[in-house]
Design a protein around this motif. Structure first.
Motif, short mmCIF file in Angstrom:
data_model
loop_
_atom_site.label_atom_id
_atom_site.label_comp_id
_atom_site.label_asym_id
_atom_site.label_seq_id
_atom_site.Cartn_x
_atom_site.Cartn_y
_atom_site.Cartn_z
N GLU A 38 0.83 -1.20 0.00
CA GLU A 38 0.00 0.00 0.00
C GLU A 38 0.87 1.25 0.00
O GLU A 38 1.71 1.46 0.88
N ASN A 39 0.70 2.07 -1.03
CA ASN A 39 1.44 3.33 -1.20
C ASN A 39 2.94 3.13 -1.36
O ASN A 39 3.73 4.04 -1.07
N VAL A 40 3.33 1.95 -1.83
CA VAL A 40 4.74 1.67 -2.14
C VAL A 40 4.82 1.20 -3.59
O VAL A 40 4.23 0.17 -3.95
N TYR A 41 5.54 1.96 -4.40
CA TYR A 41 5.61 1.72 -5.84
C TYR A 41 7.03 1.32 -6.25
O TYR A 41 8.01 1.90 -5.79
N LEU A 73 9.17 4.30 -4.73
CA LEU A 73 8.47 5.50 -4.29
C LEU A 73 7.53 5.13 -3.16
O LEU A 73 6.66 4.26 -3.31
N ILE A 74 7.73 5.76 -2.01
CA ILE A 74 6.90 5.51 -0.83
C ILE A 74 6.14 6.80 -0.52
O ILE A 74 6.77 7.86 -0.34
N VAL A 75 4.83 6.71 -0.45
CA VAL A 75 3.98 7.90 -0.28
C VAL A 75 3.25 7.81 1.05
O VAL A 75 2.39 6.95 1.25
N GLY A 76 3.62 8.70 1.97
CA GLY A 76 2.94 8.77 3.25
C GLY A 76 1.81 9.78 3.22
O GLY A 76 1.48 10.35 2.17
N LYS A 77 1.23 10.03 4.38
CA LYS A 77 0.12 10.98 4.47
C LYS A 77 0.61 12.41 4.36
O LYS A 77 -0.15 13.31 3.94
N LYS A 78 1.89 12.65 4.72
CA LYS A 78 2.42 14.01 4.73
C LYS A 78 3.48 14.25 3.66
O LYS A 78 3.53 15.33 3.08
N GLU A 79 4.31 13.24 3.40
CA GLU A 79 5.45 13.41 2.51
C GLU A 79 5.66 12.15 1.69
O GLU A 79 5.06 11.10 1.96
N GLU A 105 2.04 12.31 -10.23
CA GLU A 105 0.69 11.76 -10.16
C GLU A 105 0.46 10.96 -8.89
O GLU A 105 -0.65 10.90 -8.37
N ARG A 106 1.50 10.32 -8.38
CA ARG A 106 1.35 9.44 -7.23
C ARG A 106 1.55 10.15 -5.89
O ARG A 106 1.00 9.71 -4.88
N ILE A 107 2.30 11.24 -5.87
CA ILE A 107 2.50 11.92 -4.59
C ILE A 107 1.46 13.01 -4.37
O ILE A 107 1.30 13.48 -3.24
N GLU A 108 0.75 13.41 -5.41
CA GLU A 108 -0.38 14.33 -5.30
C GLU A 108 -0.05 15.59 -4.50
O GLU A 108 -0.77 15.96 -3.56
N GLY A 109 1.04 16.23 -4.85
CA GLY A 109 1.39 17.51 -4.25
C GLY A 109 2.13 17.45 -2.93
O GLY A 109 2.50 18.49 -2.37
N GLY A 163 20.47 4.74 11.17
CA GLY A 163 19.47 5.09 12.15
C GLY A 163 18.57 6.23 11.76
O GLY A 163 17.56 6.48 12.44
N TYR A 164 18.88 6.92 10.67
CA TYR A 164 18.02 8.03 10.26
C TYR A 164 16.66 7.48 9.81
O TYR A 164 16.60 6.51 9.06
N VAL A 165 15.59 8.11 10.27
CA VAL A 165 14.24 7.67 9.95
C VAL A 165 13.51 8.76 9.18
O VAL A 165 13.43 9.91 9.64
N PHE A 166 12.99 8.40 8.02
CA PHE A 166 12.11 9.29 7.26
C PHE A 166 10.68 9.08 7.79
O PHE A 166 10.12 7.98 7.64
N ASP A 167 10.11 10.09 8.38
CA ASP A 167 8.73 10.03 8.86
C ASP A 167 7.85 10.68 7.80
O ASP A 167 7.80 11.91 7.67
N LEU A 168 7.16 9.84 7.02
CA LEU A 168 6.38 10.31 5.89
C LEU A 168 4.93 10.57 6.26
O LEU A 168 4.15 11.04 5.43
#
Length: 318
Positions: A38-41, A73-79, A105-109, A163-168
Motif C-alpha cells: 500500500e502506497n509503495v511503488y 516510491l513511498i507515499v505517506g500521508k504528509k510526505e 501523479e502518485r505523490i499528489e502535491g 538510524g536516520y528515519v524518514f517520517d512520511l
C-alpha cells in the motif's frame, strides 16, 4: 438479514482482513510501475519495447541487454520518498518528463525527498530530471555522497547515516548501513511492512560486486550487522515474511531457488554462510567471464553470490 447477504458480509470481512488486490503494472514512457504494498511503488526503467535483462539467439549470442535499475516510491500521508534514480536513460526521448509525471501523479502535491542506496551512476542516473525543481529535497548517505553534492551547490540536501528515519506520515523508513559494494552503501527498511530496499548492497540475484579486499573486509561485518538488526525484536520485523527488493530486480532470474518469491531471510543467511566459506577458503567458485580482472570469479552458496577477485579472496583466506 437474508442468508445470501450474511454470507456476502462474512466473505467481505475475510477479504478485507486477508486478501491482496493485484494491481496491473503500468507503463509510463520508458518506465514500468508496480505496486508492491500500500502506497509503495516499484519503478523499473524498462517497457514492453525495451525489456529488462538479456536475450540470446540460438547460437548463444547476446542480442539485447538492459541492465534495468530500480526506484522505489513511498507515499505517506504528509510526505513522499523516492529511493534511487535508476540509469540515465538514453534509449527514450521522454525519460525525464515521464519520470516527473509518474512521480507527481502518485505523490499528489506532497513534499518529495530523494535519497540513494549508494553512489553509482546506474542509481543516480536520472538526477537531471529533478535537479531544477527547487521544491525537491535530497537526503544523501554521507559516506558515499559527501563529495558529490559539491557539484550541485543549489541542491536542498542533508546528510543521513545509520538510524536516520524518514517520517512520511503513517509510514516510517529507517536507514541501515551495509558497506561493501561501496563504502557508504545503505538499505532502507519500511518499518512495519517487512520490506527492505537494498540497492546493490547485498546483490539482486547476479551477486553483490565486491571491488577490493578492504571492501570485503567491510562486507564481512556488514552482513551480520544487517541480520542482527532485522532479528532485533525492537525493530518489529517479521523475518519469516521479509521481502527484499534490490536494485536490479530482473536479476532474480539468476535465483531459481526463489521459485517466484522475493528474496528474504534465507537469502541473507546464505550470504552469511558464503562469507564464512570465502574466509575459510572453502567457497564454491567459477569464472565470472565478466571481462573484469577485479571481478573475475563467482563465489556461491545456495542462493547467494559474491562477485570478487579470486587471488584477493585466496589471500584474504590465509
Amino acid at each position: 438479514m437474508h442468508m445470501k447477504n450474511i454470507l456476502f458480509c462474512i466473505m467481505a470481512v475475510f477479504c478485507l482482513a486477508g486478501c491482496k488486490t493485484t494491481v496491473a503494472d503500468v507503463e509510463v514512457g520508458p518506465y514500468t510501475i508496480s505496486v508492491i504494498d500500500e502506497n509503495v511503488y516499484h519503478i523499473q526503467d524498462f517497457n514492453s519495447t525495451y525489456p529488462a535483462g538479456e536475450t540470446f539467439d540460438a547460437d548463444g549470442n547476446k542480442t539485447h541487454f538492459n541492465n534495468c535499475s530500480d526506484m522505489y516510491l513511498i507515499v505517506g500521508k504528509k510526505e513522499a520518498l523516492l529511493v534511487d534514480l535508476s540509469n540515465n536513460i538514453k534509449w527514450a526521448d521522454n525519460a525525464a518528463e515521464s519520470l516527473r509525471q509518474l512521480v507527481s501523479e502518485r505523490i499528489e502535491g506532497k513534499p518529495l525527498t530523494i535519497t540513494f542506496t549508494h553512489n553509482h551512476g546506474d542509481h543516480t542516473g536520472m538526477l537531471h530530471a529533478f535537479i531544477d525543481d527547487k521544491e525537491v529535497s535530497y537526503a544523501m548517505p554521507e559516506t558515499d555522497f559527501s563529495r558529490l553534492v559539491g557539484r550541485f551547490p543549489d541542491l536542498n540536501y542533508s546528510f543521513i547515516n545509520e538510524g536516520y528515519v524518514f517520517d512520511l506520515g503513517g509510514i516510517e523508513v529507517e536507514t541501515i548501513e551495509v558497506p561493501g559494494h561501496t563504502d557508504g552503501s545503505v538499505v532502507f527498511n519500511i518499518n512495519g511492512r517487512d520490506i527492505l530496499l537494498t540497492g546493490d548492497a547485498i546483490g539482486s540475484g547476479h551477486g553483490v560486486w565486491i571491488f577490493n579486499t578492504e571492501a570485503f573486509r567491510k562486507y564481512e561485518s556488514a552482513v551480520p550487522h544487517l541480520i542482527s538488526w532485522l532479528k532485533d525484536p525492537a525493530n518489529n520485523v517479521d523475518i519469516d515474511n521479509l521481502r527484499i527488493y534490490g536494485g536490479h530486480y530482473w536479476q532474480r532470474d539468476w535465483l531459481p531457488e526463489l521459485e517466484g518469491k522475493e528474496m528474504g531471510m534465507e537469502y541473507l543467511n546464505d550470504m552469511q554462510e558464503l562469507i564464512n566459506e570465502i574466509i575459510s577458503g572453502t567457497a564454491a567458485k567459477e569464472p565470472s567471464n565478466l571481462g573484469r580482472p577485479d571481478l573475475d570469479t563467482y563465489f556461491r552458496h545456495g542462493s547467494a553470490i559474491v562477485v570478487w577477485n579470486a587471488a584477493q579472496a585466496e589471500e584474504y583466506s590465509r
